[in-house]
Design a protein around this motif. Structure first.
Motif, PDB file in Angstrom:
ATOM      1  N   THR A 172       0.829  -1.203   0.000  1.00 47.77           N
ATOM      2  CA  THR A 172       0.000   0.000   0.000  1.00 47.77           C
ATOM      3  C   THR A 172       0.862   1.250   0.000  1.00 47.77           C
ATOM      4  O   THR A 172       0.613   2.207  -0.738  1.00 47.77           O
ATOM      5  CB  THR A 172      -0.925   0.008   1.231  1.00 47.77           C
ATOM      6  OG1 THR A 172      -1.780  -1.136   1.167  1.00 47.77           O
ATOM      7  CG2 THR A 172      -1.775   1.262   1.262  1.00 47.77           C
ATOM      8  N   VAL A 217      -5.929  11.453  -7.054  1.00 52.93           N
ATOM      9  CA  VAL A 217      -6.284  11.294  -8.468  1.00 52.93           C
ATOM     10  C   VAL A 217      -7.770  11.576  -8.683  1.00 52.93           C
ATOM     11  O   VAL A 217      -8.159  12.276  -9.632  1.00 52.93           O
ATOM     12  CB  VAL A 217      -5.922   9.876  -8.957  1.00 52.93           C
ATOM     13  CG1 VAL A 217      -6.473   9.634 -10.356  1.00 52.93           C
ATOM     14  CG2 VAL A 217      -4.408   9.684  -8.951  1.00 52.93           C
ATOM     15  N   ALA A 218      -8.610  11.039  -7.794  1.00 49.85           N
ATOM     16  CA  ALA A 218     -10.052  11.260  -7.930  1.00 49.85           C
ATOM     17  C   ALA A 218     -10.401  12.740  -7.805  1.00 49.85           C
ATOM     18  O   ALA A 218     -11.209  13.274  -8.582  1.00 49.85           O
ATOM     19  CB  ALA A 218     -10.801  10.449  -6.871  1.00 49.85           C
ATOM     20  N   LYS A 269       2.504   1.960  -3.390  1.00 47.90           N
ATOM     21  CA  LYS A 269       1.605   2.502  -4.409  1.00 47.90           C
ATOM     22  C   LYS A 269       0.999   3.840  -4.019  1.00 47.90           C
ATOM     23  O   LYS A 269       0.182   4.386  -4.747  1.00 47.90           O
ATOM     24  CB  LYS A 269       0.480   1.496  -4.688  1.00 47.90           C
ATOM     25  CG  LYS A 269       0.979   0.207  -5.325  1.00 47.90           C
ATOM     26  CD  LYS A 269      -0.170  -0.740  -5.602  1.00 47.90           C
ATOM     27  CE  LYS A 269       0.318  -2.004  -6.302  1.00 47.90           C
ATOM     28  NZ  LYS A 269      -0.786  -2.950  -6.577  1.00 47.90           N
ATOM     29  N   PRO A 286      -4.097   5.133   0.266  1.00 45.71           N
ATOM     30  CA  PRO A 286      -5.357   5.795  -0.083  1.00 45.71           C
ATOM     31  C   PRO A 286      -5.151   7.221  -0.569  1.00 45.71           C
ATOM     32  O   PRO A 286      -5.966   7.747  -1.317  1.00 45.71           O
ATOM     33  CB  PRO A 286      -6.154   5.750   1.227  1.00 45.71           C
ATOM     34  CG  PRO A 286      -5.128   5.593   2.302  1.00 45.71           C
ATOM     35  CD  PRO A 286      -4.036   4.771   1.693  1.00 45.71           C
ATOM     36  N   HIS A 312      -2.997   8.368  -2.685  1.00 45.61           N
ATOM     37  CA  HIS A 312      -2.827   8.403  -4.135  1.00 45.61           C
ATOM     38  C   HIS A 312      -4.174   8.323  -4.840  1.00 45.61           C
ATOM     39  O   HIS A 312      -4.466   9.086  -5.766  1.00 45.61           O
ATOM     40  CB  HIS A 312      -1.923   7.244  -4.569  1.00 45.61           C
ATOM     41  CG  HIS A 312      -1.726   7.146  -6.045  1.00 45.61           C
ATOM     42  ND1 HIS A 312      -2.517   6.352  -6.843  1.00 45.61           N
ATOM     43  CD2 HIS A 312      -0.845   7.756  -6.871  1.00 45.61           C
ATOM     44  CE1 HIS A 312      -2.122   6.470  -8.105  1.00 45.61           C
ATOM     45  NE2 HIS A 312      -1.112   7.312  -8.147  1.00 45.61           N
ATOM     46  N   THR A 313      -5.029   7.403  -4.383  1.00 41.12           N
ATOM     47  CA  THR A 313      -6.345   7.239  -4.994  1.00 41.12           C
ATOM     48  C   THR A 313      -7.200   8.485  -4.825  1.00 41.12           C
ATOM     49  O   THR A 313      -7.855   8.949  -5.770  1.00 41.12           O
ATOM     50  CB  THR A 313      -7.063   6.030  -4.368  1.00 41.12           C
ATOM     51  OG1 THR A 313      -6.253   4.863  -4.529  1.00 41.12           O
ATOM     52  CG2 THR A 313      -8.412   5.802  -5.023  1.00 41.12           C
ATOM     53  N   VAL A 314      -7.191   9.045  -3.617  1.00 42.89           N
ATOM     54  CA  VAL A 314      -7.993  10.241  -3.341  1.00 42.89           C
ATOM     55  C   VAL A 314      -7.505  11.420  -4.174  1.00 42.89           C
ATOM     56  O   VAL A 314      -8.307  12.164  -4.754  1.00 42.89           O
ATOM     57  CB  VAL A 314      -7.955  10.580  -1.841  1.00 42.89           C
ATOM     58  CG1 VAL A 314      -8.589  11.943  -1.577  1.00 42.89           C
ATOM     59  CG2 VAL A 314      -8.671   9.508  -1.032  1.00 42.89           C
TER      60      VAL A 314
END
Length: 272
Positions: free
Chosen positions: A15, A27-28, A18, A21, A23-25
């Motif tokens: 995790t 980008v979104a 990469k 969370p 990174h995901t947040v």
């Protein structure tokens, strides 16, 4: 025999590698928030397409950049989150020196300090010294838990030398109990900032009714008629401005433009 990490440790390490969370947040938010800002500010529908065409693709990031550099709280929280995500990614790849010795301690301190200092300086340039100081200190504090967990062996770098794999972390490192508790609290604070506070602030900024860039009053010629209209500046062409005309709700070319102090286009969503 090299020690095989537990599934939980392996998951944490992967995790971190990469970006977690964060990174995901990020980008979104980078995709959804500018579109929301644009749609709420200009009214949605065909207006959004017209503005994007008028801005040209090279200027599309200006919406997100404008939001960040005009909102001190959003910009500061984003700086803290980005700082921690970057540090976690590099720590998972072995950037945090483990072991004792003055050289490693100095290198570890430098790697821990350099990014928060940079974030604080950037924040201070946009919002003032107090914002910069608070942002730098928060960014520094929210990476201490990562350092403690790698030093204790709870987390392991993704890339390690073969001779280091049998002994994760620093066997002789025993942080005091308060530091372990602080590291655990730091994890929850960082997670809350990333998945709750940052998205909330971003969407509040998106529907606050303010333009992401300056508003100018320009002379706009429509056929044989010339009027003084308010434009959201999208780009500059020669001596004029290409912008979204708030009066006629279309893309217009303006000349003789003067900037306006207020960037409010409409009432914030929570007042409408």
């Amino acid at each position: 025999m090299p020690e095989t990490p537990s599934p939980a440790l392996a998951q944490i390490r992967e995790t971190d590698r990469k970006g977690g969370p964060g990174h995901t947040v990020l980008v979104a938010l980078a995709v959804a928030v500018p579109v929301t800002k644009l749609a709420y500010t200009v009214g949605g529908g065909d207006a959004v397409r017209d503005v994007l065409v008028g801005m040209e693709p090279a200027n599309w990031p200006d919406i997100l950049i404008g939001m960040v550099i005009t909102d001190p709280l959003l910009g500061s929280v984003l700086g803290v989150v980005v700082s921690r995500v970057v540090f976690a990614v590099f720590a998972a790849r072995g950037a945090v020196p483990l072991g004792g010795g003055t050289a490693r301690a100095v290198r570890r301190a430098a790697l821990t300090l350099v990014n928060p200092v940079a974030v604080g300086v950037i924040d201070a340039c946009f919002f003032g010294p107090w914002w910069g100081l608070a942002t730098g200190l928060a960014a520094f504090a929210l990476r201490q838990g990562v350092v403690v967990e790698y030093r204790t062996g709870r987390r392991r770098p993704h890339h390690r030398h073969e001779q280091d794999r049998a002994a994760p972390g620093e066997p002789d490192y025993r942080p005091p109990s308060w530091l372990r508790r602080a590291a655990a609290v730091e994890q929850w604070v960082a997670l809350s900032l990333t998945v709750l506070v940052l998205p909330f602030l971003a969407f509040v900024s998106a529907v606050d009714g303010q333009a992401w860039t300056g508003i100018v009053a320009c002379e706009v010629t429509d056929g044989t008629r010339t009027e003084n209209d308010r434009l959201i500046e999208l780009s500059r062409k020669g001596d004029g401005v290409v912008g979204w005309n708030l009066d006629s709700e279309q893309i217009s070319n303006g000349l003789g433009c003067t900037g306006e102090e207020s960037r409010y286009v409409r009432e914030p969503w929570w007042r409408s």
